[in-house]
Design a protein around this motif. Structure first.
Motif, short mmCIF file in Angstrom:
data_model
loop_
_atom_site.label_atom_id
_atom_site.label_comp_id
_atom_site.label_asym_id
_atom_site.label_seq_id
_atom_site.Cartn_x
_atom_site.Cartn_y
_atom_site.Cartn_z
N LEU A 193 0.07 -78.05 39.66
CA LEU A 193 -0.65 -76.78 39.66
C LEU A 193 -1.36 -76.52 38.32
O LEU A 193 -2.49 -76.05 38.29
CB LEU A 193 0.29 -75.63 40.01
N LEU A 194 -0.71 -76.85 37.23
CA LEU A 194 -1.35 -76.68 35.94
C LEU A 194 -2.50 -77.68 35.74
O LEU A 194 -3.52 -77.36 35.15
CB LEU A 194 -0.34 -76.78 34.80
N ALA A 195 -2.32 -78.88 36.27
CA ALA A 195 -3.40 -79.86 36.22
C ALA A 195 -4.60 -79.38 37.04
O ALA A 195 -5.75 -79.60 36.66
CB ALA A 195 -2.92 -81.22 36.72
N VAL A 251 -12.89 -69.48 31.28
CA VAL A 251 -12.29 -69.88 32.55
C VAL A 251 -10.87 -70.39 32.34
O VAL A 251 -9.96 -70.06 33.10
CB VAL A 251 -13.14 -70.97 33.24
N GLY A 252 -10.68 -71.19 31.31
CA GLY A 252 -9.39 -71.86 31.10
C GLY A 252 -8.26 -70.93 30.78
O GLY A 252 -7.18 -71.01 31.39
N ILE A 253 -8.45 -70.04 29.83
CA ILE A 253 -7.36 -69.15 29.43
C ILE A 253 -6.92 -68.26 30.59
O ILE A 253 -5.73 -68.19 30.91
CB ILE A 253 -7.74 -68.35 28.17
N PRO A 254 -7.85 -67.57 31.29
CA PRO A 254 -7.40 -66.76 32.44
C PRO A 254 -6.76 -67.60 33.54
O PRO A 254 -5.80 -67.16 34.17
CB PRO A 254 -8.67 -66.08 32.94
N ALA A 255 -7.27 -68.81 33.75
CA ALA A 255 -6.70 -69.66 34.81
C ALA A 255 -5.25 -70.02 34.48
O ALA A 255 -4.37 -69.94 35.34
CB ALA A 255 -7.53 -70.93 34.98
N THR A 268 -11.17 -75.86 35.08
CA THR A 268 -11.77 -75.52 33.79
C THR A 268 -12.75 -76.61 33.35
O THR A 268 -13.85 -76.30 32.88
CB THR A 268 -10.67 -75.34 32.73
N ALA A 269 -12.38 -77.86 33.51
CA ALA A 269 -13.27 -78.96 33.11
C ALA A 269 -14.54 -78.97 33.96
O ALA A 269 -15.64 -79.20 33.44
CB ALA A 269 -12.53 -80.29 33.25
N VAL A 270 -14.41 -78.72 35.25
CA VAL A 270 -15.59 -78.69 36.13
C VAL A 270 -16.51 -77.54 35.73
O VAL A 270 -17.73 -77.69 35.67
CB VAL A 270 -15.17 -78.58 37.61
N ALA A 271 -15.93 -76.37 35.42
CA ALA A 271 -16.75 -75.23 34.99
C ALA A 271 -17.49 -75.57 33.69
O ALA A 271 -18.67 -75.24 33.54
CB ALA A 271 -15.89 -73.99 34.79
#
Length: 134
Positions: free
Chosen positions: A62-64, A31-35, A70-73
């Protein structure tokens, strides 16, 4: 149905998920890398569309946001790995194993009755080791 006419709920049994922390890390990477890549690519468009001044605060917010998503996922992935939650999800067909397997596993009362996890081998290991006594 039982004799009294009520529906009996099928008992299910789900094994504990192996490597729950590894699943969390995989989810964060997936999730994080694509986001972050997506946000970096569309960030200028978003800022122009919103008519915001271009400064570090907007980029930071926006980056936060991507980091929070990502953290929620990752947290949800860890919660889904809790045995009780996984069993609950399996009842609806979205657990770590198919519901039919969980029902079959619960129905088996001994280890011998558990469904086979591997196909039987046709290799006679005794012959490979030179022991031909049968």
């Amino acid at each position: 149905m039982s004799d009294n006419g009520k529906h009996e709920e099928k008992t299910i049994e789900v094994d504990e998920i192996w490597y729950a922390a590894q699943r969390v890390l995989r989810t964060i990477v997936q999730v994080g890398i694509p986001a972050f890549i997506t946000f970096a690519g569309v960030l200028p468009t978003i800022i122009d569309a919103l008519g915001l001044p271009v400064d570090g605060k907007v980029y930071g917010v926006l980056l936060a946001s991507a980091a929070v998503i990502t953290a929620v996922a990752g947290a949800l992935t860890r919660v889904f790995a809790i045995p009780a939650v996984n069993e609950f999800l399996t009842r609806f067909g979205i657990g770590s194993v198919p519901k039919s397997v969980a029902v079959e596993t619960a129905a088996a009362k001994s280890q011998e009755l558990q469904p086979a996890q591997f196909e039987p081998s046709q290799t006679d290991i005794r012959a490979e080791q030179g022991d031909l006594t049968v």
